[in-house]
Design a protein around this motif. Structure first.
Motif, PDB file in Angstrom:
ATOM      1  N   LEU A 139      35.495  17.925  67.939  1.00 23.49           N
ATOM      2  CA  LEU A 139      35.831  19.395  67.365  1.00 23.49           C
ATOM      3  C   LEU A 139      35.450  19.759  69.210  1.00 23.49           C
ATOM      4  O   LEU A 139      36.043  21.088  69.422  1.00 23.49           O
ATOM      5  N   ILE A 140      34.181  19.744  69.538  1.00 16.95           N
ATOM      6  CA  ILE A 140      33.655  20.436  70.360  1.00 16.95           C
ATOM      7  C   ILE A 140      34.426  20.218  71.830  1.00 16.95           C
ATOM      8  O   ILE A 140      34.900  21.112  72.691  1.00 16.95           O
ATOM      9  N   MET A 173      36.559  23.733  59.215  1.00 12.07           N
ATOM     10  CA  MET A 173      36.166  24.645  60.037  1.00 12.07           C
ATOM     11  C   MET A 173      36.807  26.188  59.757  1.00 12.07           C
ATOM     12  O   MET A 173      36.913  27.630  59.785  1.00 12.07           O
ATOM     13  N   GLN A 191      27.533  24.486  72.734  1.00 14.13           N
ATOM     14  CA  GLN A 191      27.957  23.836  71.651  1.00 14.13           C
ATOM     15  C   GLN A 191      26.746  22.654  70.832  1.00 14.13           C
ATOM     16  O   GLN A 191      27.488  23.362  69.488  1.00 14.13           O
ATOM     17  N   LEU A 198      30.066  25.334  63.137  1.00  9.82           N
ATOM     18  CA  LEU A 198      30.594  24.026  63.522  1.00  9.82           C
ATOM     19  C   LEU A 198      29.002  23.821  63.171  1.00  9.82           C
ATOM     20  O   LEU A 198      28.959  22.253  63.513  1.00  9.82           O
ATOM     21  N   ASP A 199      27.791  24.606  63.184  1.00  7.11           N
ATOM     22  CA  ASP A 199      26.364  23.530  62.649  1.00  7.11           C
ATOM     23  C   ASP A 199      26.602  22.808  61.005  1.00  7.11           C
ATOM     24  O   ASP A 199      26.343  22.190  60.264  1.00  7.11           O
ATOM     25  N   ARG A 243      29.739  29.238  65.678  1.00  8.89           N
ATOM     26  CA  ARG A 243      28.725  28.593  65.965  1.00  8.89           C
ATOM     27  C   ARG A 243      28.039  27.815  63.916  1.00  8.89           C
ATOM     28  O   ARG A 243      27.830  27.062  63.825  1.00  8.89           O
ATOM     29  N   ARG A 301      31.574  17.051  64.525  1.00 11.26           N
ATOM     30  CA  ARG A 301      31.140  18.321  65.522  1.00 11.26           C
ATOM     31  C   ARG A 301      31.647  17.994  66.804  1.00 11.26           C
ATOM     32  O   ARG A 301      31.984  19.111  67.321  1.00 11.26           O
ATOM     33  N   SER A 302      31.092  16.913  66.971  1.00 11.42           N
ATOM     34  CA  SER A 302      31.558  16.321  68.357  1.00 11.42           C
ATOM     35  C   SER A 302      32.466  16.770  69.040  1.00 11.42           C
ATOM     36  O   SER A 302      32.934  16.795  69.851  1.00 11.42           O
ATOM     37  N   LEU A 330      29.169  20.859  60.380  1.00  7.80           N
ATOM     38  CA  LEU A 330      30.423  20.394  59.998  1.00  7.80           C
ATOM     39  C   LEU A 330      29.300  19.037  60.761  1.00  7.80           C
ATOM     40  O   LEU A 330      28.394  19.034  61.267  1.00  7.80           O
ATOM     41  N   ALA A 348      37.886  17.912  61.456  1.00  3.09           N
ATOM     42  CA  ALA A 348      36.942  19.336  61.879  1.00  3.09           C
ATOM     43  C   ALA A 348      37.582  20.346  61.873  1.00  3.09           C
ATOM     44  O   ALA A 348      36.942  21.362  61.530  1.00  3.09           O
ATOM     45  N   ARG A 349      38.851  20.188  62.075  1.00  9.60           N
ATOM     46  CA  ARG A 349      39.445  21.450  62.279  1.00  9.60           C
ATOM     47  C   ARG A 349      39.535  22.241  60.646  1.00  9.60           C
ATOM     48  O   ARG A 349      39.808  23.382  60.495  1.00  9.60           O
TER      49      ARG A 349
END
Length: 185
Positions: free
Chosen positions: A139-140, A174, A42, A128-129, A125, A136-137, A131, A170-171
């Motif tokens: 969320l993952i 996204m 991820q 995520l990129d 992907r 990103r970290s 963010l 982040a949500r």
């Protein structure tokens, strides 16, 4: 020797540190390598996963004597995973910047592919990129790897409140990215 499934991580770590026990470390590797691989997938380029997984466990092996038993082994290992991913992303960003400069000097710019043609995983992907690394970290680790917020806070060495805030933003980002790409939520 006890069956591998019932031996706690803490005991395996103790065996490794006390006797340089590679068998116990092999059990730790088998137990955690898939989760480490998923996190790295991820956070990083999938083409370098095998090397990155090996780097995580090499750092863990070398760092075991310094491991504080005050936290879970998995939390400590995921922190190493995050550090390896961060190091890798920094190297790739530097290289990407150089390549972009060269590419701009050589060719014309092409449009991004149509998001409708991308499959869902590629779209996620890309989202995520888009963010920031911090968001990103979180969320993952929380949403995709299903780690509790407290453990995410320990891994990233930030307060739980910061985890909650980054997760919220982040949500939202996204969701906005996916909706703008034609995904109905």
């Amino acid at each position: 020797m006890e069956p591998a499934e019932i031996v706690a991580d803490e005991l395996l770590v103790k065996r490794c540190v006390d006797g340089n026990d590679r068998h116990s470390f092999r059990l730790l590797y088998r137990r955690h390598q898939e989760r480490v691989r998923q996190i790295l997938y991820q956070l990083c380029d999938p083409l370098s996963l095998d090397d990155l997984v090996q780097e995580v466990f090499l750092r863990a092996w070398k760092g075991l004597p310094k491991f504080r038993q005050s936290s879970q082994f998995s939390t400590w290992l995921y922190r190493i995973t995050w550090n390896v991913a961060t190091d890798r992303r920094q190297i790739l960003a530097r290289d990407r910047s150089r390549l972009q400069t060269i590419a701009q000097n050589i060719s014309t710019q092409h449009d991004d592919p149509d998001p409708i043609q991308l499959d869902y995983q590629d779209l996620v992907r890309r989202g995520l990129d888009a963010l920031s690394e911090d968001r990103r970290s979180v969320l993952i680790l929380h949403d995709l790897e299903e780690l509790p917020q407290k453990e995410v806070a320990e891994i990233l060495e930030i307060p739980v409140g910061t985890v909650k805030s980054r997760l919220f933003y982040a949500r939202a980002a996204m969701r906005k990215f996916l909706e703008s790409s034609g995904v109905q939520l």
